[in-house]
Design a protein around this motif. Sequence first.
Motif, PDB file in Angstrom:
ATOM      1  N   ARG A  53       0.826  -1.365  -0.014  1.00 56.21           N
ATOM      2  CA  ARG A  53      -0.088  -0.120  -0.037  1.00 56.21           C
ATOM      3  C   ARG A  53       0.903   1.287  -0.069  1.00 56.21           C
ATOM      4  N   PHE A  54       0.436   2.282  -0.620  1.00 52.48           N
ATOM      5  CA  PHE A  54       1.363   3.557  -0.792  1.00 52.48           C
ATOM      6  C   PHE A  54       0.331   4.898  -0.536  1.00 52.48           C
ATOM      7  N   GLU A  55       1.146   5.850   0.008  1.00 50.60           N
ATOM      8  CA  GLU A  55       0.197   7.014  -0.115  1.00 50.60           C
ATOM      9  C   GLU A  55       0.339   7.722  -1.503  1.00 50.60           C
ATOM     10  N   SER A  56      -0.476   8.553  -1.840  1.00 47.08           N
ATOM     11  CA  SER A  56      -0.123   8.824  -3.416  1.00 47.08           C
ATOM     12  C   SER A  56      -0.726  10.397  -3.464  1.00 47.08           C
ATOM     13  N   THR A  57      -0.375  10.910  -4.525  1.00 47.33           N
ATOM     14  CA  THR A  57      -0.892  12.462  -4.718  1.00 47.33           C
ATOM     15  C   THR A  57      -2.303  12.462  -4.723  1.00 47.33           C
ATOM     16  N   LYS A  58      -3.318  11.378  -4.808  1.00 48.07           N
ATOM     17  CA  LYS A  58      -4.523  11.297  -4.639  1.00 48.07           C
ATOM     18  C   LYS A  58      -5.109  10.817  -3.303  1.00 48.07           C
ATOM     19  N   GLY A 104      -5.177  11.121   1.071  1.00 54.46           N
ATOM     20  CA  GLY A 104      -4.923  11.742   2.144  1.00 54.46           C
ATOM     21  C   GLY A 104      -3.692  11.060   2.824  1.00 54.46           C
ATOM     22  N   VAL A 105      -3.312  12.122   3.925  1.00 54.30           N
ATOM     23  CA  VAL A 105      -2.313  11.639   4.821  1.00 54.30           C
ATOM     24  C   VAL A 105      -2.842  10.388   5.329  1.00 54.30           C
ATOM     25  N   ASP A 106      -2.007   9.280   5.495  1.00 59.52           N
ATOM     26  CA  ASP A 106      -2.276   8.013   6.186  1.00 59.52           C
ATOM     27  C   ASP A 106      -3.403   7.213   5.329  1.00 59.52           C
ATOM     28  N   GLU A 107      -3.683   7.685   4.199  1.00 54.06           N
ATOM     29  CA  GLU A 107      -4.704   6.917   3.347  1.00 54.06           C
ATOM     30  C   GLU A 107      -3.693   6.105   2.533  1.00 54.06           C
ATOM     31  N   TYR A 108      -4.095   4.791   2.054  1.00 55.25           N
ATOM     32  CA  TYR A 108      -3.431   4.061   1.236  1.00 55.25           C
ATOM     33  C   TYR A 108      -4.009   3.350  -0.243  1.00 55.25           C
ATOM     34  N   VAL A 109      -3.147   3.409  -1.119  1.00 54.75           N
ATOM     35  CA  VAL A 109      -3.811   2.747  -2.346  1.00 54.75           C
ATOM     36  C   VAL A 109      -2.752   1.482  -2.710  1.00 54.75           C
ATOM     37  N   SER A 110      -3.697   0.654  -3.279  1.00 55.67           N
ATOM     38  CA  SER A 110      -2.901  -0.544  -3.642  1.00 55.67           C
ATOM     39  C   SER A 110      -2.452  -0.439  -5.269  1.00 55.67           C
ATOM     40  N   ALA A 124       5.390  15.578   2.829  1.00 55.98           N
ATOM     41  CA  ALA A 124       5.669  17.114   2.553  1.00 55.98           C
ATOM     42  C   ALA A 124       6.547  17.448   1.761  1.00 55.98           C
ATOM     43  N   GLN A 125       7.745  16.830   1.628  1.00 56.71           N
ATOM     44  CA  GLN A 125       8.970  17.224   0.944  1.00 56.71           C
ATOM     45  C   GLN A 125       8.627  16.592  -0.320  1.00 56.71           C
ATOM     46  N   LEU A 126       8.003  15.566  -0.823  1.00 62.34           N
ATOM     47  CA  LEU A 126       7.812  14.963  -1.923  1.00 62.34           C
ATOM     48  C   LEU A 126       6.749  15.618  -2.623  1.00 62.34           C
TER      49      LEU A 126
END
Length: 632
Positions: free
Chosen positions: A400-405, A407-413, A437-439
Motif C-alpha cells: 500500500r502507498f500514499e499517493s498524490t490522490k 490523504g495523509v495515512d490513506e493508502y492505495v494498492s 511534505a517534501q515529496l
Amino acid sequence: MSNKSKNDTAPVQEFEYKAEMKQLLDLIVHSLYTHPEIYLRELISNASDALSKVRFNSLTDQDIIDRDAELAIRISIDPKELSVVIEDSGVGMTEEELIANLGTVAKSGTLGFMQALKEQQKELDGNLIGQFGVGFYSVFMVTDEVTVETRSALPGSDAYRWRSSGQGTYTIEKIEKAERGTKISFTLKEASKEFAEEYRVEQIVKKYSNFVDFPIYLGEKQLNSITALWQRPKSELKDEEVNEFYKFIANDYQDPLDYLPISVEGMVTFKALLFLPKEAPPEMLYRQGDLENRGPQLYVKKVLIQQECRDLLPEYLRFISGVVDTEDLSLNVSREVVQSSPVLAKIRQILTTKILGWFETLAAEQPDKFKTFYKAFGPIIKIGLNTDFTNRDKLIELLRFESTKTGVDEYVSLKAYSERMGDDQKEIYYHSGSSRAQLLAHPNLEYFQNQGIEVLLLSDPVDVFVIPSIHEYDKKPLKSIEKADIDFSKQKKESENEKDKPLAANLLKPVLKLFRETLGEGIEDVIESHRLVSSPVTLVSGKDGLDSQMEKMMKMMQSDMPAGKKILEVNTSHPIIRNLAGMIMADEKNPLIRTAMKQLYEGALLLEGGLDSTTAFLSRMNELIEAATLSR
Ligand code: ADP
C-alpha cells in the motif's frame, strides 16, 4: 549478614552486579509504578518455563532428579507476616546458572530499550517488563529482599540459596534442599500488602496465568484451568479468552489485532493459533527490523518443545506469535533435528500461505484492521519481497502507498492505482523521498499534478530497495517520475498569455549555454524542461543514473560512492529564466547572471537533500538580496 549459613559450613559468597544490571535494577525499583501485580505473573511464568523444560528433559534423561515428581506451582501466603513463597518442581538452577541468570542481563540492548521507553512515556509501565526478559526483577517492585533457593534437576546437583536486595550485590551459599526445583520467598513491603490476600492472588492468577500448562495451587486450591486453546475447534473459541491467552504467551499488554486458528490434516497434521500484534515488538523498533530470534511456540503432542521456534516462519513474518502443535514430530527431537526436519519445512510452507491469505482477507473485509497492521508491519513485509520469491506476487498485492490522490495515512494498492489510471497512461509513477511534505513540494511533481496523473509517494526508507525491483505490475512498468518516459510536449496546453510563452530558440540557446559554462563539470547537461509549471529549474537523473532517493540511500551505506551526474532542466516560461535571457542580451558579463544560475542549481540540490554545504549558498543569497534591495 552472617558469614556462615546456619547448618552448613559452606561460606556465603558475595557478588557484585555488573554495571548495566545495576542501572537496570535502579530503573525497575525507582521507575516502575504501574501494575506491580504483574510481578506474580512474571514469577509464575518463569516457574512454568522451568516446568516445561524439566518435562522435556525427562523425556530423554532417565537420571533426572525426582523424575516422577508432580509438575506444579505452589503459592503460599501469610497476610499477617506479609510473606509470600512461590515454589516449582521445575529444572532449577546450578550455581553457574544462578550467577548467569539472576546476576546479568540476558538480552543485550535491554537497558537501552528500557531507557528509551522511559524517555518516551515518562512513567515506565510495569506491564511492559515481560517483553524485556527481565521479569524476575519485577519482584523488587513489591519487596526489598528476595531469597531464591534452587536445586537443579541434573543428576547429583547441589542446592543453593541466592539472596539480594536488588542494590548492587547478591549472595550465594550452598544449602540442603531435598527436592529439585526453585523456591522464591520474600516479605512484602507495607504498600504491597494486598498481594498477601487470598482473593487478590486468585484474581491475579486468573487474570494473567489461567493458561499456564501446569496446576497452580494456593494452599490446597487449584487456581487455574488447564486448557490447550489451540486444540479447540474455532467455534468454541471466545475472543476474551483468546486475547488473554495471547497476552500470556506473547508478553504483550494489549489485545492482539486479530487471531487465526488453523487445523491441518493431510501430508502433515498440526493445529495452530496465531496472533497478529497491534504494534511492532520492541526489537523491531530499536534494532531495525531484527526479528532473528522470534517465532511461535512449538508443541509436539501438547508438550512445549521450543519457546521461540524460528524455523516455523520466514523471518519477515516472525512478528506473528502463537502456538503450533504437531503430532508428526517425535517428542524427544533435538533442536538440530527440528531445524532440518522436512515436517517443519512443510508446516512452515503451509503457515506462510495461510498467513498471507489471512492478510488478504483482512484487506478485503476489515480495511481498518489491515491499515493498522500495514502501518506497523508494512516495512517488514516489504523485506519479504526480496527474500521470499515463491510468494512475491502475493506480497506485491499487499503493498500500500500514499499517493498524490490519497490523504495523509490513506493508502492505495497497485491494483487500485492501475484500475483508476487514465487510458492513455502507460506507466505507474512513483516519487521517492524522505517525507510526504517534501515529496509534494518537489518541482518534478508539477507536471503530473497539473495533468491529474496519480503518483505514488514513497517515503518509507525501505521503498527504494524494494519498489524499483518490481519493474512492472499488470504489464505496466513502474517508473520514478524522474525517469518517466512520456512526451511532455504533446500534452502541454498552449498558453494564451504572451508572458507565459516559452522563450524563442534564439533567446533560449545563450541561457542554456551560460548555465552549462557556469555549472561546469558538476552537471551532465542543461536542457529545456517540459515538466515544470511553477518552478524555474529542477534536477533529474541522467539516462543511466539512479533515482535520487535511491542514490542517497546507497551513499548512506557506501559513503565513498561517487555522486551520479544530474541533468538540470530549465523552465523557459518562468519569469526568472526570461529575465536572465534579457540580462544576457544586455550584458553577458554581468556577474549577477552567474550568481543567479549557481543559486538556482544549488537551490534544486538543497531540495533533494543533496547540498553538502550551505555556506556558499547563503553568502550568495545575501549578495542577491543586496542587489535586489539596491535597485529599489
Ligand atoms: P526471562 O524469564 O525473560 O529469561 P527473567 O529475569 O524472568 O527473564 O529470568 C531470568 C532467567 O532466570 C530465566 O531465563 C531462567 O533461566 C532463570 N529462572 C528464573 N526463574 C526460574 C525458575 N523458577 N526456575 C528455573 N530458572 C529460573
